[in-house]
Design an enzyme around this catalytic site. Sequence first.
Site, short mmCIF file in Angstrom:
data_model
loop_
_atom_site.label_atom_id
_atom_site.label_comp_id
_atom_site.label_asym_id
_atom_site.label_seq_id
_atom_site.Cartn_x
_atom_site.Cartn_y
_atom_site.Cartn_z
N GLY A 38 -11.29 -13.20 10.41
CA GLY A 38 -11.48 -11.89 9.79
C GLY A 38 -11.84 -11.95 8.32
N GLY A 39 -11.64 -13.12 7.68
CA GLY A 39 -12.09 -13.28 6.30
C GLY A 39 -11.35 -12.41 5.29
N HIS A 440 -14.26 25.88 5.38
CA HIS A 440 -13.26 26.23 4.37
C HIS A 440 -11.86 26.03 4.93
CE1 HIS A 440 -11.25 28.43 1.18
NE2 HIS A 440 -10.57 29.09 2.12
C1 LIG Z 1 -8.92 -7.06 -3.23
C2 LIG Z 1 -10.17 -6.70 -2.53
C3 LIG Z 1 -10.33 -5.43 -2.03
C4 LIG Z 1 -11.50 -5.06 -1.37
N1 LIG Z 1 -11.63 -3.80 -0.91
C5 LIG Z 1 -12.77 -3.42 -0.29
C6 LIG Z 1 -12.92 -2.13 0.22
O1 LIG Z 1 -12.04 -1.28 0.10
N2 LIG Z 1 -14.07 -1.81 0.87
C7 LIG Z 1 -15.07 -2.73 1.02
O2 LIG Z 1 -16.09 -2.40 1.62
N3 LIG Z 1 -14.96 -3.97 0.55
C8 LIG Z 1 -13.83 -4.34 -0.11
N4 LIG Z 1 -13.70 -5.63 -0.55
C9 LIG Z 1 -14.80 -6.57 -0.34
C10 LIG Z 1 -14.81 -7.12 1.10
O3 LIG Z 1 -13.56 -7.66 1.41
C11 LIG Z 1 -15.89 -8.18 1.21
O4 LIG Z 1 -17.09 -7.65 0.75
C12 LIG Z 1 -16.08 -8.61 2.67
O5 LIG Z 1 -14.89 -9.13 3.21
C13 LIG Z 1 -17.19 -9.66 2.72
O6 LIG Z 1 -17.31 -10.08 4.02
P1 LIG Z 1 -18.08 -11.43 4.35
O7 LIG Z 1 -18.27 -11.40 5.80
O8 LIG Z 1 -19.25 -11.59 3.50
O9 LIG Z 1 -17.09 -12.62 3.92
P2 LIG Z 1 -15.50 -12.90 4.12
O10 LIG Z 1 -14.87 -11.69 4.66
O11 LIG Z 1 -15.07 -13.43 2.84
O12 LIG Z 1 -15.50 -13.99 5.26
C14 LIG Z 1 -15.97 -15.28 5.06
C15 LIG Z 1 -15.28 -16.22 6.03
O13 LIG Z 1 -15.93 -17.48 6.02
C16 LIG Z 1 -14.96 -18.51 6.07
N5 LIG Z 1 -15.57 -19.71 5.48
C17 LIG Z 1 -16.01 -19.86 4.19
N6 LIG Z 1 -16.58 -21.06 4.04
C18 LIG Z 1 -16.52 -21.69 5.25
C19 LIG Z 1 -16.93 -22.96 5.71
N7 LIG Z 1 -17.60 -23.80 4.93
N8 LIG Z 1 -16.68 -23.27 7.00
C20 LIG Z 1 -16.02 -22.40 7.84
N9 LIG Z 1 -15.62 -21.19 7.43
C21 LIG Z 1 -15.85 -20.83 6.16
C22 LIG Z 1 -13.81 -17.95 5.26
O14 LIG Z 1 -12.60 -18.60 5.58
C23 LIG Z 1 -13.83 -16.49 5.68
O15 LIG Z 1 -13.00 -16.28 6.79
C24 LIG Z 1 -12.53 -6.02 -1.20
C25 LIG Z 1 -12.38 -7.33 -1.69
C26 LIG Z 1 -11.21 -7.66 -2.34
C27 LIG Z 1 -11.07 -9.06 -2.84
#
Ligand SMILES: Cc1cc2nc3c(=O)[nH]c(=O)nc-3n(C[C@H](O)[C@H](O)[C@H](O)COP(=O)(O)OP(=O)(O)OC[C@H]3O[C@@H](n4cnc5c(N)ncnc54)[C@H](O)[C@@H]3O)c2cc1C
Length: 457
Positions: A38-39, A440
Amino acid sequence: MAKFDAVIIGTGQAGPALADRLTRSGMTVAIAERGRFGGTCVNTGCIPTKTLIASAHAMHTARRGAELGFDGIGEARVDMKRVKARMQEVSGRSRNGVQGWLEGMPNCTIFRGHARFTGPQSVAVEGATLESQRIFINVGGRASVSGVSGIDRVRYLTNSSMMDVDFLPQRLVIVGGSYIGLEFAQMYRRFGAEVTVIEMSPRLVPREDEDVSEAIAGFLAREGIGLRTAAMCIGVKGDDKTITVGLSCEAGEPVASGTHLLLAIGRRPNTDDLGLDKAGVAVDARGYITVDDELRTSAPGVWALGDCNGRGAFTHTAYNDYEIVADNLLNNAGRRVTDRIRAYCLYTDPPLGRAGMSEAEARQAGKRILVAKRPMSRVGRAVEKGETEGFMKVVVDAENKRILGASLLGTGCDEVVHCILDLMYSGASYETLQRAMHIHPTVSELLPTMMEELRAG
Ligand SMILES: Cc1cc2nc3c(=O)[nH]c(=O)nc-3n(C[C@H](O)[C@H](O)[C@H](O)COP(=O)(O)OP(=O)(O)OC[C@H]3O[C@@H](n4cnc5c(N)ncnc54)[C@H](O)[C@@H]3O)c2cc1C
């Protein structure tokens, strides 16, 4: 060596949905995850922070009994262990949902471990080598902690380690007065901590219009949050009890100190240990993978989606990246990143809902603009709820009558902004909104009225 029709690195906001779509189209997919399913969004970003914000909001409301007409609650005092447990439960349910989805996905093989390119069409993970003509990078990013002198010698928190906090920091110093910093600032203030925010720009959320920054600073200060703007953090030092942040500033004390330090000074992409050079995937000076309008990297057959491509920093942009890539690949749809309209929220209370250009950006672009602005104190629904901080502002192109953007800072505006966003996607003029009959009493019902009030800006 194992061959797949597609390899996906990362199970963030694009990877799992892409795996689902590709497997349903008949492809075999390998997906690699080195951390938690889920990242960021699920584990250390959107979901846990918005869950914590809900607890903080409930405490804030409980304290307003005198104003809203109730008593008997006593002094609201936080139990951080229970707040954390609730957050973990919500976040965990989401994580398990992603994991279960992937594990039950026909033709999808999960690899647990850090993935790295070993060549243009090969990725090594967990001792296996995965080969594919289609590789999708969805590795996300992490908190940046660079550029703060002395940081390696003090205790500090980031958005990730904040998720382990099960106590109330007595005095929390937050470096960074943008989205992540301000959400934590308000929530911890409401939990009962003393909070100081340090921002190097002359104002908070400096990318927003000045009136937006000013209004946010106003309601945060009224809740008792210390705000140090135009204050550059030049170094930190500390011991077991106190952390001191040295500041370069023209006004105020040259230091800020607290019992705990949270760094919210930006994000960096997880691209430094991916072997991108082995695949010929180019990155920019900050490590973001360079992509074209369809999210193709410089290497044939390799795409980059989500935060790591620098084209968005939100869950919805990462998910939209998946939709673009999948639609183009499977349906030859010709979708482009530049077709999407910028949209995001800042989840302070009240929230800021943003769509399109700010007023300042529209001016800088040389547009002749019309502007309508209404304080939330003149929005019936906000008055009824006793939540009148903020204002709504809509910016229109005077030439073609289309909405250029909106900054809606007020109760419910994280939802209200979608009225504007959908109208912008439709390409209709502001007159369509002006003639619409809204329900409203809602915050949205004032948008048509505001269109009557557009003035040359
Ligand atoms: C505190 C905080 C609050 C936030 N609030 C919001 C919000 O309210 N609304 C919103 O839209 N966004 C919000 N964001 C931003 C949002 O969380 C990110 O934009 C989003 O999660 C990005 O998704 P992604 O798929 O790009 O990467 P991520 O969700 O970061 O997923 C990347 C995944 O790849 C894996 N990975 C990385 N490198 C490797 C590798 N070499 N090999 C195998 N696996 C790897 C990681 O472990 C991770 O699970 C927030 C961010 C933070 C930090």
